[in-house]
Design an enzyme around this catalytic site. Structure first.
Site, mmCIF file in Angstrom:
data_model
loop_
_atom_site.group_PDB
_atom_site.id
_atom_site.type_symbol
_atom_site.label_atom_id
_atom_site.label_comp_id
_atom_site.label_asym_id
_atom_site.label_seq_id
_atom_site.Cartn_x
_atom_site.Cartn_y
_atom_site.Cartn_z
ATOM 1 N N HIS A 31 0.848 -1.209 0.000
ATOM 2 C CA HIS A 31 0.000 0.000 0.000
ATOM 3 C C HIS A 31 0.879 1.252 0.000
ATOM 4 O O HIS A 31 0.642 2.189 -0.784
ATOM 5 C CB HIS A 31 -0.905 -0.039 1.241
ATOM 6 C CG HIS A 31 -1.704 1.211 1.468
ATOM 7 N ND1 HIS A 31 -3.053 1.287 1.207
ATOM 8 C CD2 HIS A 31 -1.340 2.432 1.953
ATOM 9 C CE1 HIS A 31 -3.485 2.504 1.507
ATOM 10 N NE2 HIS A 31 -2.476 3.217 1.981
ATOM 11 N N GLU A 32 1.896 1.275 0.860
ATOM 12 C CA GLU A 32 2.768 2.447 0.930
ATOM 13 C C GLU A 32 3.594 2.600 -0.346
ATOM 14 O O GLU A 32 3.863 3.718 -0.786
ATOM 15 C CB GLU A 32 3.679 2.356 2.158
ATOM 16 C CG GLU A 32 2.936 2.414 3.480
ATOM 17 C CD GLU A 32 2.021 3.615 3.595
ATOM 18 O OE1 GLU A 32 2.414 4.710 3.138
ATOM 19 O OE2 GLU A 32 0.907 3.464 4.112
ATOM 20 N N HIS B 227 1.977 4.613 -2.999
ATOM 21 C CA HIS B 227 2.155 6.058 -2.827
ATOM 22 C C HIS B 227 3.525 6.490 -3.364
ATOM 23 O O HIS B 227 3.663 7.579 -3.942
ATOM 24 C CB HIS B 227 2.040 6.446 -1.355
ATOM 25 C CG HIS B 227 0.661 6.299 -0.789
ATOM 26 N ND1 HIS B 227 -0.451 6.839 -1.377
ATOM 27 C CD2 HIS B 227 0.216 5.665 0.336
ATOM 28 C CE1 HIS B 227 -1.530 6.561 -0.655
ATOM 29 N NE2 HIS B 227 -1.149 5.847 0.386
ATOM 30 N N GLU C 201 -6.345 6.789 -0.836
ATOM 31 C CA GLU C 201 -6.250 5.600 0.017
ATOM 32 C C GLU C 201 -6.952 4.412 -0.626
ATOM 33 O O GLU C 201 -6.467 3.277 -0.575
ATOM 34 C CB GLU C 201 -6.836 5.892 1.399
ATOM 35 C CG GLU C 201 -6.012 6.868 2.224
ATOM 36 C CD GLU C 201 -4.576 6.422 2.371
ATOM 37 O OE1 GLU C 201 -4.341 5.253 2.762
ATOM 38 O OE2 GLU C 201 -3.669 7.217 2.079
#
Length: 633
Positions: free
Chosen positions: A158-159, A162, A236
């Site tokens: 997930h990070e 980004h 998100e």
């Protein structure tokens, strides 16, 4: 939405952020002017208040932006993060580093700096930085202790979304800009605190002014929270979707979200002030903000997007169970058989032969840029495990990273290598030059082409910890090695240039942070030079094949232009002039360039392993990272 569309959206988001910031500034200035006019009735005082307010906001933003110039590691350290050393033997930290290294290699980016927020029991994480070269990922101690390997992998994936999609750059700029519009409120708070301590009658006007500043400053707080919420919420959802695409399983990410909802500590951070400032960067909500100000979608909604049948009542059951016996991530690894991934038995499968032919198409490769999938993760794991253990250890050692990377660039021709030794010794010392030759002779001869970039990626975090004078000398040595004579291969040149670019960006990340805006027609000659060099490298000794490959690439990127095939007279040194203008291209133009490069590497839609690594290196120089596998069905 692919990488290039994400980048275009991030650029548009950056523009919207500036507009929202300007609107917030106007609202604050108007409020200050109104209060000043009511209290004084003076137009001159009102004008002075306007300039004073603008100065406070501007200086506050400039100060905060300047404090973040060091990039992701600075943000993580300011949040209280503890650096995770590359050679750690702590089981939970080793597991974290293994997961991050594999995801970085699978994504085609340098391994980011790692930090742990040791005093935070909640489950949370964030990625910070201006780009891939200065990226840092921080996780809380609660995430390390409570999440199993699959769940930790989901959070890290997930990070990484980004990191790859340009969100980090937007987030770090958001911190700086929002600090400025919060300045009036912060100043008012400080004056009230110290004014109460003084308890002097003469301080009454000052306290009244401070109270007014706080009331007016609440406009900045309102706008700041609204801006963060608007920027963060949808991103998100996209990051969750990217993590699932990467890991090809929802249980890890969903499990991490369930543990946030089922544990009393949740995802909250203890330092509420810092938590709100970086709330838009966190994996889970770090502060209790809801409704219009919520920086994250509702937890149950995020879980349901991963598991449509999920019932909110299940969280109550988990809360009851974990209240008595909180989960232990490492113990779950053993119970679920996940620990075996960090201690693989039997070794990884053999890598494909260096002369293997891979079937690819330009749109397929462009679609893979910064979009790793499950097979990329497995390939990255195999690549790391395929590296000889002694090389992996050397890549993580502070004193071995420089000679290891220099050794990878030593020429096979003894005469050229001797000149390179002289250049290294003149800049970095004879001892380092000898170490580079020793490592080349002991470990690097015959290194599989697929292992060179992963090895450099593992060594990069250690390299960027060196003092700046040593790094400057190292970069000079690389430059001298590449130009020791005119017979440097394109891959050696690109690898050396990639190291230089990554180190320079890590040294001054804010200076190199930008979204490309240039159009393709403005860089025709740069296109032609790069395509000619790549075509010649893909078809050595076959000028007719190289010309056809060049024309195939040119037809895709500049179909109306007639630029003849002319191999650069300066060889690879001619490429020095192409990187900056090509890297400044707008995302859609970069997508076409990547497709053209695939055509030029092999117009028959087949590339060798060595050519695939050349393509991956060139794309990395253009900040279009390719995952570990090109041969995807």
């Amino acid at each position: 939405m692919n990488f290039f569309e994400h980048q275009a959206a991030a650029r548009r988001g950056s523009g919207r952020l500036v507009l929202l910031f300007a609107a917030a500034v106007v609202a604050i200035v108007l409020a200050v002017d109104l209060v000043t006019l009511v209290l004084t009735g003076s137009v001159g005082a009102t004008v002075a208040a306007t300039f004073a307010t603008l100065a406070v906001i501007g200086l506050g933003s400039l100060y905060r932006i300047a404090s973040l110039r060091g990039g992701g590691a600075v943000v993580a350290a300011q949040m209280g993060g503890t650096f995770v050393p590359e050679d750690t033997r702590d089981p939970s930290l080793r597991r974290l580093r293994n997961v991050v290294e594999e995801i970085a290699i699978a994504s085609g980016v340098p391994v980011p700096a790692l930090f742990v927020l040791e005093n935070e029991a909640g489950i949370n994480a964030f990625a910070a930085g201006y780009g891939t070269s200065d990226a840092a990922i921080a996780v809380t101690r609660g995430a390390l202790d409570r999440l199993n390997r699959d769940e930790l992998q989901g959070v890290i994936a997930h990070e990484f979304s980004h990191v790859l999609n340009g969100d980090m750059r937007l987030n770090i700029r958001l911190i700086g800009l929002l600090f400025g519009i919060l300045m009036l409120s912060l100043i008012g708070q400080r004056i009230l605190v110290y004014g109460r301590l003084g308890r002097s009658r003469d301080a009454t006007p000052l306290l009244v002014a401070a109270l007014v500043a706080m009331v007016v400053g609440s406009i900045g707080v309102f706008f700041g929270r609204m801006i963060k919420a608007g920027v963060s919420r949808q991103r998100e959802y996209l990051a969750d979707a990217s993590a699932v695409q990467f890991t090809r399983q929802t249980r890890g990410l969903a499990g991490a979200l369930k543990k946030i909802g089922g544990l009393q500590s949740g995802s909250a951070l203890q330092d509420r002030a810092d938590a709100e400032e970086v709330s838009h960067m966190l994996f889970g909500p770090g502060a209790a903000l809801s409704g219009l100000f919520a920086t994250h979608p509702p937890l149950v909604e995020r879980i349901r997007r991963l598991e449509p049948t999920f019932d909110a009542s299940q969280l109550q059951q988990l809360q009851a169970r974990w209240k008595m016996a909180p989960p232990d991530g490492l113990a779950e690894d053993v119970a679920l058989g996940l620990a075996a991934r960090d201690a693989q038995a039997g070794g990884p499968p053999p890598l494909p032969p260096a002369d293997a032919q891979l079937v690819v198409t330009p749109p397929m490769v462009a679609g893979q840029v910064a979009t790793p999938a499950e097979d990329d993760y497995q390939r990255a794991h195999d690549l790391v495990e395929g590296l000889p253990p002694e090389l992996r250890e050397l890549a993580r050692q502070r004193g071995a990273a420089m000679p290891l990377l220099l050794g990878m660039l030593l020429d096979a021709d003894p005469a050229v290598a001797a000149r390179q030794r002289t250049e290294i010794a003149a800049r970095c010392g004879a001892e380092l030059a000898q170490q580079a030759f020793d490592l080349r002779d002991l470990h690097l001869r015959g290194l599989h082409p697929s292992l060179r970039l992963p090895l450099a990626s593992l060594a990069f975090p250690v390299l960027r910890q060196r003092p700046r004078p040593e790094l400057d000398a190292f970069l000079d040595a690389i430059e001298a090695m590449v130009h020791a004579d005119g017979r440097v291969s394109v891959f050696e040149y690109c690898l050396s240039k990639l190291l230089q670019v990554q180190v320079r960006e890590a040294l001054d990340p804010s200076r190199h942070a930008r979204f490309g805006r240039s159009k393709a027609p403005g860089v025709r000659q740069e296109f032609a030079t790069l395509l000619a060099a790549v075509a010649e490298a893909g078809h050595p000794g076959k000028p007719m094949d190289a010309q056809r490959a060049y024309l195939a690439g040119l037809q895709r990127v500049l179909p109306r232009d007639h630029l003849p095939y002319t191999p650069p007279a300066e060889g690879v040194r001619a490429l020095d002039a192409v990187w900056e203008p090509l890297d400044a291209l707008a995302p859609p133009a970069k997508q076409v360039l990547v497709e053209a490069l695939v055509d030029a590497v092999s117009h028959d839609r087949r590339v060798s392993v060595a050519e695939a690594e050349l393509l991956r290196t060139v794309c990395a120089l253009l900040h279009c990272p390719l995952p570990a596998m090109l041969e995807r069905a």
